[in-house]
Design a protein around this motif. Structure first.
Motif, PDB file in Angstrom:
ATOM      1  N   GLU A 178       0.832  -1.203   0.000  1.00 53.17           N
ATOM      2  CA  GLU A 178       0.000   0.000   0.000  1.00 53.17           C
ATOM      3  C   GLU A 178       0.868   1.256   0.000  1.00 53.17           C
ATOM      4  N   GLY A 184       2.066   2.048  -3.410  1.00 54.85           N
ATOM      5  CA  GLY A 184       1.041   2.371  -4.396  1.00 54.85           C
ATOM      6  C   GLY A 184       0.628   1.214  -5.278  1.00 54.85           C
ATOM      7  N   ILE A 185       0.888  -0.006  -4.847  1.00 58.19           N
ATOM      8  CA  ILE A 185       0.497  -1.191  -5.610  1.00 58.19           C
ATOM      9  C   ILE A 185      -1.001  -1.420  -5.421  1.00 58.19           C
ATOM     10  N   ASP A 186      -1.694  -1.812  -6.472  1.00 56.59           N
ATOM     11  CA  ASP A 186      -3.142  -1.985  -6.396  1.00 56.59           C
ATOM     12  C   ASP A 186      -3.510  -3.162  -5.496  1.00 56.59           C
ATOM     13  N   ARG A 187      -4.715  -3.142  -4.970  1.00 50.75           N
ATOM     14  CA  ARG A 187      -5.167  -4.121  -3.977  1.00 50.75           C
ATOM     15  C   ARG A 187      -5.120  -5.546  -4.520  1.00 50.75           C
ATOM     16  N   GLY A 188      -5.521  -5.727  -5.780  1.00 49.82           N
ATOM     17  CA  GLY A 188      -5.509  -7.063  -6.363  1.00 49.82           C
ATOM     18  C   GLY A 188      -4.109  -7.651  -6.418  1.00 49.82           C
ATOM     19  N   SER A 189      -3.141  -6.828  -6.780  1.00 54.99           N
ATOM     20  CA  SER A 189      -1.758  -7.307  -6.842  1.00 54.99           C
ATOM     21  C   SER A 189      -1.218  -7.608  -5.446  1.00 54.99           C
ATOM     22  N   ASN A 209       8.887  -3.561  -8.489  1.00 54.09           N
ATOM     23  CA  ASN A 209       7.529  -3.514  -9.012  1.00 54.09           C
ATOM     24  C   ASN A 209       6.749  -4.688  -8.414  1.00 54.09           C
ATOM     25  N   SER A 210       5.464  -4.763  -8.715  1.00 50.15           N
ATOM     26  CA  SER A 210       4.627  -5.792  -8.085  1.00 50.15           C
ATOM     27  C   SER A 210       5.069  -7.205  -8.461  1.00 50.15           C
TER      28      SER A 210
END
Length: 470
Positions: free
Chosen positions: A140, A143-148, A386-387
């Motif tokens: 979080e 800034g990684i999206d919730r799904g990832s 990255n994610s």
């Protein structure tokens, strides 16, 4: 002699543990009815007063750094949850930044847990939950999206489960000799980018030696090496830049030197005889106080610089060992000496431990443990990932934690049986991770309000360093 249970008996014990703690209940975050500021104050008691603001300053940088420095909060909260009843010495602070690479005594580069200040007998689930939540908090923050983030946490948990099932089929000696090497990490990497990152980390580790550190930390004058002050992070205890205060009596007196010598002699008796012989080939040059980490800021930590007859260095770190937050909230038998607790736990959980790992009681009755300051040690640069890379890192952390637990507990069969083959545990831990990340944000906001209101003083490294500039 102990009676060894059959595999089927041990599997049944693991399945029965689900009755004490159903896997779905691992989603519960526990007892959060507490004042985070008060608990942090209690955790700061006994630290160097002048360094407590630096501790809070480092914690204030982000919710992620706050999480790293507030293990006491999560331990408190987890004490209000059900557990499987399977307990043994756990890391106690198994967040994603407390894994890393380092060299074994045989100079093999491995990946493992690398921080054991909070090690104590406790429920294995607490380590797993600390790790899972750390990925949610970090994700979080990045800034990684919730799904990832869900995929990242689930990957770590599934890897832990799968590796534990593999370890359940290993003999006791096979588990004891199991090591996660960087070569195995390359083979296990899912992407070419991941493999390249591991290779770069190996190259970086090769350059992180005692010799490379000598020129950065010390200067030579007439054949004598002196560590250079760089306050607030590095200073001489009795020097003009000291932050320890007069009450600590860090004057350069023969009496104090005698106390330090006695503590060092006591430490030598906790390491192997051949290591004592090795240290005897070095001469002590200087001692300085070094501030480390986030959660450890304000605890007593020294660096000892030794030089051999060839002019080659050895840096030993002498770190204070305080009561574990796990021991505070989970009642179990642990060594009375906090340094011995750290050393025994590290030796049990790690695949291979520092050659100079040992413990002593220092002046004023404080407990300490020794290790090398740097020996090909490297940490992941998580915030630059990255994610996809973070998910790969999560897989390696899940693997390393499973290996540590399997070795330390001797209960891989029971844990594997508790986990089962499905996704129920991983799903519960993903829910837990998101729920605890939200709680961590609340605690961080409360903490920052206390800092802004002057209830807590928070200062950055740069701010404190300016106090020493002329």
């Amino acid at each position: 002699m102990a009676t060894v249970q059959t595999i089927s008996e041990r599997q049944e014990a693991g399945k029965l543990a689900r009755e004490r703690s159903p896997r779905s209940q691992n989603a519960m975050i526990g007892n959060v009815d507490r004042d985070p500021v008060q608990l942090l104050r209690e955790n700061s008691a006994g630290r160097v007063d002048a360094l407590v603001p630096l501790r809070y300053g480092r914690m204030s940088v982000s919710p992620f750094t706050f999480y790293r420095g507030s293990a006491i909060l999560q331990a408190h909260d987890l004490s209000g949850t059900a557990c499987s009843g399977i307990r043994f010495p756990i890391c106690g602070d198994a967040h994603l930044m407390n894994f890393g690479g380092f060299a074994t005594p045989e100079r093999q580069l491995i990946f493992d847990l690398n921080d054991f200040d909070e090690v104590a007998v406790g429920p294995w689930e607490w380590d797993v939950k600390r790790l899972a939540a750390s990925f949610a908090v970090a994700g979080e923050h990045m800034g990684i999206d919730r799904g990832s983030i869900d995929d990242i946490v689930t990957t770590a948990m599934q890897e832990y489960r799968d590796r534990m099932h593999n370890y359940a089929e290993c003999s006791a000696l096979e588990l004891w000799h199991e090591i996660v090497t960087f070569e195995r990490m390359i083979d296990a990497a899912a992407t070419s980018e991941g493999r390249q990152l591991v290779r770069r980390a190996m190259e970086k580790a090769a350059g992180r030696t005692h010799e490379s550190m000598l020129g950065k930390m010390a200067t030579e004058n007439n054949g004598r090496w002196t560590i250079q002050d760089a306050p607030p992070a590095l200073f001489h205890p009795g020097g003009p830049n000291s932050l320890l205060g007069d009450e600590q009596k860090w004057s350069d007196t023969d009496e104090w030197k005698g106390k330090l010598a006695a503590a060092f002699d006591s430490y030598l008796m906790t390491i192997a005889p051949e290591r004592r012989q090795l240290i005897a080939q070095f001469e002590l040059q200087d001692i300085a106080f070094k501030v480390v980490g986030v959660g450890s800021v304000g605890t007593f930590c020294l660096v000892m610089l030794f030089i051999d007859s060839h002019g080659k260095p050895l840096f030993l770190q002498v770190k204070e060992a305080r009561q574990s937050v796990i021991a505070r909230y989970f009642d179990a038998d642990n060594p009375a000496h906090e340094g011995e607790r750290v050393v025994n736990g590290q030796r049990l959980l790690q695949a291979a431990s520092d050659s100079f790992l040992g413990w002593t009681t220092g002046p004023a009755g404080r407990y300490f443990y020794f290790r090398q300051l740097r020996d090909m040690k490297i940490a992941a640069e998580v915030e630059r990932m990255n994610s996809t890379i973070l998910e790969g890192y999560a897989r390696i952390c899940g693997w390393a934690l499973a290996r540590a637990h399997a070795k330390a507990a001797g209960k891989a069969i029971e844990i594997a049986a508790y986990l089962g083959n499905g996704g129920r545990f991983a799903e519960a831990l993903a829910k837990y991770a998101f729920a605890y990340a939200a709680q961590n944000q609340k605690d961080y906001d409360t903490f920052m309000r206390a800092c802004r209101a002057g209830k807590l003083e928070a200062r950055s490294d740069e701010d404190m360093a300016a106090d020493f500039r002329v």
